[in-house]
Design an enzyme around this catalytic site. Structure first.
Site, PDB file in Angstrom:
ATOM      1  N   ASP A  17      32.289  55.747 -41.028  1.00  7.04           N
ATOM      2  CA  ASP A  17      32.854  56.934 -40.389  1.00  7.04           C
ATOM      3  C   ASP A  17      33.865  56.477 -39.352  1.00  7.04           C
ATOM      4  OD1 ASP A  17      31.553  59.118 -41.623  1.00  7.04           O
ATOM      5  OD2 ASP A  17      29.740  58.730 -40.461  1.00  7.04           O
TER       6      ASP A  17
ATOM      7  N   HIS B 284      34.614  61.765 -49.180  1.00  7.98           N
ATOM      8  CA  HIS B 284      34.198  61.073 -47.956  1.00  7.98           C
ATOM      9  C   HIS B 284      32.901  60.301 -48.188  1.00  7.98           C
ATOM     10  CE1 HIS B 284      33.380  60.604 -43.583  1.00  7.98           C
ATOM     11  NE2 HIS B 284      32.122  60.796 -43.962  1.00  7.98           N
ATOM     12  N   GLU B 285      31.904  60.957 -48.755  1.00  3.40           N
ATOM     13  CA  GLU B 285      30.601  60.293 -48.963  1.00  3.40           C
ATOM     14  C   GLU B 285      30.718  59.165 -49.987  1.00  3.40           C
ATOM     15  OE1 GLU B 285      28.356  60.695 -46.812  1.00  3.40           O
ATOM     16  OE2 GLU B 285      29.125  62.531 -45.924  1.00  3.40           O
TER      17      GLU B 285
ATOM     18  N   HIS C  45      31.816  56.036 -48.339  1.00  2.60           N
ATOM     19  CA  HIS C  45      30.753  55.209 -47.734  1.00  2.60           C
ATOM     20  C   HIS C  45      30.193  54.222 -48.750  1.00  2.60           C
ATOM     21  CE1 HIS C  45      30.705  57.105 -43.879  1.00  2.60           C
ATOM     22  NE2 HIS C  45      30.344  58.297 -44.350  1.00  2.60           N
TER      23      HIS C  45
END
Length: 186
Positions: free
Chosen positions: A133, A123-124, A127
């Site tokens: 998000d 997920h990170e 980014h």
């Protein structure tokens, strides 16, 4: 016999140069079909990720399995990395300087609450690859993050997330020269 053209050579050189500095893609060279495209390589330094090192490596591998336009590789010793990954006691987060460059923190607070470390890592890294998000969201959306709950362990981007990363980095694809050989009469 293959005779390289000045235009084709210039287009290929421009594409490579622009990809190295992060510029837009050049027009395809006339002989682009003879040159497969290579992903833009981003390096990451996970030496500061402590107990999350294997989760970070797996998160990077998941992105490499999921998209073609960008590849995440561990930085070589002494090499300046595009992405720095750190562990801390806060909440997981990422800070981007520009597309493909930034810092990721794998926060122990979320891990202590029961969130999956590989999902957090993927997920990170998402980014850094330009994804925002998407909360609230289902477990099938990697970028739904914590809103999917602690039972969600899905570390894979969905089709829309993959397509967005492909679009973000699609202009970074560069031709990879293939040596040409000639045979008599060709």
């Amino acid at each position: 016999m293959h005779v390289p053209t000045l235009t084709g050579g210039l287009a290929a050189a421009l594409a490579v140069s622009l990809s190295l500095i992060g510029g837009p893609a050049a027009a395809a060279s006339p002989d682009a079909a003879a040159h497969p495209l290579a992903a833009r390589v981003l390096t990451y330094d996970a030496s500061g990720s402590a107990e999350f090192r294997s989760a970070v490596d797996r998160g990077a591998a998941i992105w490499n399995e999921s998209v073609d336009a960008v590849e995440l590789r561990p930085a070589a010793t002494g090499q300046r990395a595009n992405i720095r990954v750190l562990a801390d006691n806060g909440w997981p987060r990422a800070s981007t300087g520009s597309l493909g460059n930034g810092t990721v923190w794998i926060g122990r607070q979320a891990v202590d609450q029961g969130y999956d470390t590989i999902r957090i890592s993927a997920h990170e890294l998402g980014h850094i690859l330009g994804l925002p998000d998407r909360k609230p969201g289902p477990c099938s959306s990697l970028m739904s993050g914590s809103s999917a709950g602690t039972a969600c362990t899905n570390p894979y981007p969905n089709a829309a997330e993959k397509a967005e990363v492909e679009e973000n980095f699609g202009g970074a694809l560069v031709p990879v020269p293939i040596p040409h050989t000639s045979t008599a009469g060709a």
